[in-house]
Design an enzyme around this catalytic site. Structure first.
Site, short mmCIF file in Angstrom:
data_model
loop_
_atom_site.label_atom_id
_atom_site.label_comp_id
_atom_site.label_asym_id
_atom_site.label_seq_id
_atom_site.Cartn_x
_atom_site.Cartn_y
_atom_site.Cartn_z
CB ALA A 1 63.73 12.53 44.85
CD GLU B 1 71.23 20.74 47.94
OE1 GLU B 1 70.60 21.66 47.35
OE2 GLU B 1 71.69 19.75 47.34
CG HIS C 1 71.20 23.45 41.68
ND1 HIS C 1 70.87 23.78 42.97
CD2 HIS C 1 70.89 22.13 41.54
CE1 HIS C 1 70.40 22.70 43.59
NE2 HIS C 1 70.38 21.70 42.75
CG ASP D 1 62.37 19.92 43.01
OD1 ASP D 1 61.68 20.96 43.12
OD2 ASP D 1 63.37 19.70 43.71
CG HIS E 1 70.96 18.09 39.69
ND1 HIS E 1 72.03 17.90 40.54
CD2 HIS E 1 69.97 18.63 40.46
CE1 HIS E 1 71.72 18.31 41.75
NE2 HIS E 1 70.49 18.77 41.75
CG ASP F 1 67.10 21.18 42.68
OD1 ASP F 1 67.05 21.78 43.77
OD2 ASP F 1 67.96 20.31 42.42
CB CYS G 1 63.10 17.99 46.92
SG CYS G 1 64.78 18.61 46.66
CB SER H 1 74.51 19.95 45.56
OG SER H 1 73.98 20.19 44.26
CE LYS I 1 63.35 22.23 45.72
NZ LYS I 1 64.62 21.60 45.32
C1 VGL Z 1 66.82 16.78 44.64
C2 VGL Z 1 68.85 15.74 44.72
C3 VGL Z 1 69.50 16.92 44.43
C4 VGL Z 1 65.32 16.68 44.71
C5 VGL Z 1 67.44 17.98 44.34
O1 VGL Z 1 64.63 17.49 44.05
O2 VGL Z 1 64.83 15.77 45.42
N1 VGL Z 1 67.53 15.68 44.83
N2 VGL Z 1 68.78 18.03 44.23
ZN ZN Z 2 69.63 19.76 43.32
#
Ligand code: VGL
Ligand code: ZN
Length: 196
Positions: free
Chosen positions: A134, A106, A57, A13, A74, A55, A138, A63, A99
């Site tokens: 992060a 989620e 979405h 990500d 995001h 990520d 993830c 989320s 994903k």
């Molecule tokens: C993530 C928060 C929301 C990540 C993804 O990639 O860690 N964190 N969506």
């Molecule tokens: Zn996300």
């Protein structure tokens, strides 16, 4: 019999929205890019797979705060914020995994609802090295699923950054990964390992 270890690099990500200036910007999220570019180069040079998760979405993902979730909007598919960071070097033969593409689900882990296990199986991968964003979401979820899927899992500690919604979340994530059997390497450890 000599058992072969074959590693893949998973870059989690590393997208514009997760870097400073993005809608869910992670502090110094972009500072790991040079380290990751080095890792990508080493894996590529050694003929080992590099896989990029993203990520990805829908605009009304559950989320997001406007849908009752916990995150600002995001990484919406088709928006600039969902693009990989422009400084990231993506080899032309890299695999990209999307994903959390379904509105009502989620998915923090790059294994969740994706073809990742199959890709790794096809390549006879036994070990995954994880970097990116992060640490406390993830990266952690991907590492824990990797253990459950039977892989040797290494997290590259100077090539990850966390959100830290609450103070201590990043340390907790490292503890949780360690307790599950994830190994911590520095990027220097990775280089030593792959060049030997
Ligand atoms: C993530 C928060 C929301 C990540 C993804 O990639 O860690 N964190 N969506
Ligand atoms: Zn996300």
């Amino acid at each position: 019999m000599i058992r072969q270890t074959k590693c893949a690099l998973i870059v989690v990500d590393l997208q514009i929205d997760f870097c400073p200036g993005g809608t869910l910007g992670i502090s110094a999220g972009d500072s790991i890019i040079p380290v990751i570019n080095d890792l990508i180069d080493i894996f590529h040079t050694n003929g080992l797979p590099v896989i990029f998760s993203r990520d990805f979405h829908p605009a009304d993902h559950m989320s997001f705060t406007d849908q009752g979730g916990i995150w600002p909007t995001h990484c919406v598919k088709g928006t600039k914020g969902s693009d990989f960071h422009p400084l990231l070097t993506i080899p032309s033969d890299a695999r990209v995994i999307s994903k959390a593409t379904e509105k009502n689900k989620e998915a923090y882990s790059a294994f969740d609802g994706t073809e990742l296990t199959q890709i790794l199986g096809d390549e006879k991968i036994t070990c995954i090295m994880i970097c990116g964003l992060a640490t406390d979401y993830c990266v952690k979820a991907t590492a824990l699923d990797g253990i459950d899927e039977g892989f040797r899992v290494i997290v590259v500690k100077d090539a990850v950054r966390g959100v830290e919604v609450s103070e201590g979340d990043i340390n907790k994530a490292f503890d949780q990964m360690k307790n599950a059997g994830v190994t911590e390497y520095s990027s220097a450890d990775v280089k030593r390992n792959l060049s030997s």
